[in-house]
Structure formats: C-alpha cells, structure tokens
Design a protein around this motif. Sequence first.
Motif, PDB file in Angstrom:
ATOM      1  N   ASN A   1      32.929  21.466 -44.834  1.00  0.00           N
ATOM      2  CA  ASN A   1      33.515  22.659 -45.429  1.00  0.00           C
ATOM      3  C   ASN A   1      32.393  23.585 -45.902  1.00  0.00           C
ATOM      4  N   PRO A   2      32.435  24.872 -45.524  1.00  0.00           N
ATOM      5  CA  PRO A   2      31.409  25.797 -46.016  1.00  0.00           C
ATOM      6  C   PRO A   2      31.602  26.085 -47.501  1.00  0.00           C
ATOM      7  N   ILE A   3      30.527  26.038 -48.254  1.00  0.00           N
ATOM      8  CA  ILE A   3      30.567  26.282 -49.693  1.00  0.00           C
ATOM      9  C   ILE A   3      29.912  27.640 -49.973  1.00  0.00           C
ATOM     10  N   PRO A   4      30.588  28.537 -50.683  1.00  0.00           N
ATOM     11  CA  PRO A   4      30.024  29.880 -50.952  1.00  0.00           C
ATOM     12  C   PRO A   4      28.905  29.811 -51.997  1.00  0.00           C
ATOM     13  N   ILE A   5      27.747  29.362 -51.573  1.00  0.00           N
ATOM     14  CA  ILE A   5      26.633  29.119 -52.488  1.00  0.00           C
ATOM     15  C   ILE A   5      26.259  30.349 -53.324  1.00  0.00           C
ATOM     16  N   PRO A   6      26.113  31.543 -52.732  1.00  0.00           N
ATOM     17  CA  PRO A   6      25.742  32.705 -53.556  1.00  0.00           C
ATOM     18  C   PRO A   6      26.755  33.000 -54.661  1.00  0.00           C
ATOM     19  N   GLU A   7      28.046  32.849 -54.352  1.00  0.00           N
ATOM     20  CA  GLU A   7      29.073  33.098 -55.363  1.00  0.00           C
ATOM     21  C   GLU A   7      29.009  32.059 -56.477  1.00  0.00           C
ATOM     22  N   VAL A   8      28.771  30.803 -56.097  1.00  0.00           N
ATOM     23  CA  VAL A   8      28.622  29.741 -57.101  1.00  0.00           C
ATOM     24  C   VAL A   8      27.451  30.051 -58.029  1.00  0.00           C
TER      25      VAL A   8
ATOM     26  N   ALA B   1      27.363  13.647 -63.414  1.00  0.00           N
ATOM     27  CA  ALA B   1      27.636  12.293 -62.939  1.00  0.00           C
ATOM     28  C   ALA B   1      29.030  12.245 -62.324  1.00  0.00           C
ATOM     29  N   MET B   2      29.113  11.797 -61.080  1.00  0.00           N
ATOM     30  CA  MET B   2      30.398  11.641 -60.409  1.00  0.00           C
ATOM     31  C   MET B   2      30.696  10.159 -60.258  1.00  0.00           C
ATOM     32  N   SER B   3      31.867   9.741 -60.733  1.00  0.00           N
ATOM     33  CA  SER B   3      32.204   8.318 -60.805  1.00  0.00           C
ATOM     34  C   SER B   3      33.366   7.946 -59.894  1.00  0.00           C
ATOM     35  N   SER B   4      33.642   8.754 -58.885  1.00  0.00           N
ATOM     36  CA  SER B   4      34.857   8.615 -58.073  1.00  0.00           C
ATOM     37  C   SER B   4      34.967   7.279 -57.342  1.00  0.00           C
ATOM     38  N   ILE B   5      36.231   6.899 -57.100  1.00  0.00           N
ATOM     39  CA  ILE B   5      36.543   5.722 -56.289  1.00  0.00           C
ATOM     40  C   ILE B   5      36.550   6.087 -54.812  1.00  0.00           C
ATOM     41  N   HIS B   6      37.061   7.268 -54.501  1.00  0.00           N
ATOM     42  CA  HIS B   6      37.022   7.768 -53.126  1.00  0.00           C
ATOM     43  C   HIS B   6      37.039   9.283 -53.130  1.00  0.00           C
ATOM     44  N   GLU B   7      36.500   9.869 -52.073  1.00  0.00           N
ATOM     45  CA  GLU B   7      36.430  11.310 -51.898  1.00  0.00           C
ATOM     46  C   GLU B   7      36.607  11.621 -50.415  1.00  0.00           C
ATOM     47  N   GLY B   8      36.473  12.890 -50.067  1.00  0.00           N
ATOM     48  CA  GLY B   8      36.434  13.301 -48.669  1.00  0.00           C
ATOM     49  C   GLY B   8      35.054  13.879 -48.409  1.00  0.00           C
ATOM     50  N   LEU B   9      34.809  15.045 -48.972  1.00  0.00           N
ATOM     51  CA  LEU B   9      33.473  15.630 -49.071  1.00  0.00           C
ATOM     52  C   LEU B   9      33.440  16.297 -50.448  1.00  0.00           C
ATOM     53  N   PRO B  10      32.932  15.612 -51.465  1.00  0.00           N
ATOM     54  CA  PRO B  10      33.029  16.105 -52.842  1.00  0.00           C
ATOM     55  C   PRO B  10      32.205  17.367 -53.077  1.00  0.00           C
TER      56      PRO B  10
ATOM     57  N   GLU C   1      28.119  21.910 -55.302  1.00  0.00           N
ATOM     58  CA  GLU C   1      28.097  23.024 -56.254  1.00  0.00           C
ATOM     59  C   GLU C   1      27.085  22.773 -57.367  1.00  0.00           C
ATOM     60  N   ALA C   2      27.008  21.541 -57.851  1.00  0.00           N
ATOM     61  CA  ALA C   2      26.027  21.218 -58.887  1.00  0.00           C
ATOM     62  C   ALA C   2      24.606  21.403 -58.358  1.00  0.00           C
ATOM     63  N   LEU C   3      24.357  20.946 -57.138  1.00  0.00           N
ATOM     64  CA  LEU C   3      23.040  21.146 -56.533  1.00  0.00           C
ATOM     65  C   LEU C   3      22.717  22.629 -56.431  1.00  0.00           C
TER      66      LEU C   3
END
Length: 266
Positions: free
Chosen positions: A51-58, A155-164, A169-171
Amino acid sequence: MQEESKEKFVQWLQRHLAHQSDQFVAVSEGVANSVVEHVGVDREKVSVLYNPIPIPEVQEQAGESVDHPWTDSANLDVVLGVGRLERAKNFESFLRAFERVHTARPDTRAIVAGGGSKRTELERLAAELGIDDVVSFPGFVDNPYGYMANADVLAMSSIHEGLPTVLIEALACGCPVVSTDCPSGPAEILKDGEFGPLVDVDDDEGLAAAIQTTLDDPLPSDVLVERATDFAPAAVIDQYEAFIRNFVSVEDTNNLGSRSEPLSQS
C-alpha cells in the motif's frame, strides 16, 4: 469474537471467488503466503503490492503541535502505542512490557493512542500493574503523527497484521520502532530487524528489552525516514504499473475489479 467471525467470512469469500480471478493482490509477502494456505491458489497467482503511504503528508502533520504534557518534557522518555484497542493489537502485552521498562527507568511514560472496546479492560490492567499514573489513554487522536514525532520509541505488540502502516508512518516521522514479529508485515518493513528490533508475540520481557535497547541506542532519524520512503507512492507506483502491464490486458481494464481480488489482513 467479532473480528474472528469477520476473518472467517473473508476467507470463505476468498475461496469462493478464487476460481473467478486470474490474479490475487496481497499487501505483503506474509499475506500472500496466507492466501496460498487458506484460499488454496498457486503462489504464482498472488502478487505482492505494498500500500502506498503518503509520506510527505504524514511528515507535514508530524510538525503540528501535540496537546500532551509528557511529549513536551525533556526529562521524560515516551513510549508510544498507536492502534485500535482490540485483541489483535495486544496492548495487554504492551502494558506488561512497559511495566518492566518503567521499573528499570522511572522517567519513562507510555501513551496509548486509539479507541476501542478494550479500553476499560486496559485501564484496569494498568491499575493492577501499578502504572496507571504513568500511562495515558487519550483515546482516538486526529493526528497520531504529532505523537510519533515527539515520542522516543513506538512499540507495536500486535498478534497479527497485514502490512502495519503505523510502523511505516512512525519511521516517516523519524521515530524509532520496535515490533512483534507477527504475521505479517513487520519483518518486511523492518528488514528482519535492520530498522527496528523484532520480538516474539506475547514476549513481554523481550518487548521490554527491545524498548530499552532502542531508548539507549536509537537509529538516526534520517535512516528511519529513508526507509519509510520505500513505501511512498512514487516508489510503489512502478510496481502497480508493472502489475497492470503483466496481468491486465487493454480489454480487461474496465473490468479490473472482477479480474483481480485485492487482499489484506488487519
């Protein structure tokens, strides 16, 4: 229980649509493997398109001010959690890990931004752990990126994701991250730990240790931001164009929805 029912329905729907589709699209390699396992299609029929993430907007929103006293204090280290307060995100483990961190580092504070059905339960757990005065639950926030830009680690503690996307966004905000190595997405985003430690799901001690290591020796923000740009629209669009050229003929363009099934798990 509702999330489990939804996931089972989606898997049932995917299986029944599989014979009508020439190609499947997954948002990560982990999701692609899950499709092969649960839907029963050949791996060659599953393409991975991030999924494309709108980095400049973030990054623009990350520059906005945050109305929280802990993010303005130079004397506190802020551990941030962002996401729906539901079982899949496993904030119970986040809190148990943070209790260990705070015991070792009393100047740490935790902010858990998000709304959901588990809020009361999580607030009760924080009280039982004796950390309710050093954990904040601001609820859903319109601009989580301002929190990311001002936190010392996410810190992300998830049990499952798809593409978090929260990790990406944090990066993009220059915020160091740690994550569970859950299926699926974190290992791909963080390149098997190169851009942030990965720990086992429900490993509270390991998550706490990863948080402390990151607080002691965070990666430079420019390194984190550069990794995030790999998921920006400009970087991802070439992959989408290649997919269209390879799997969608000119005659099929108007019927793209019926020819390819997009898949994600979150």
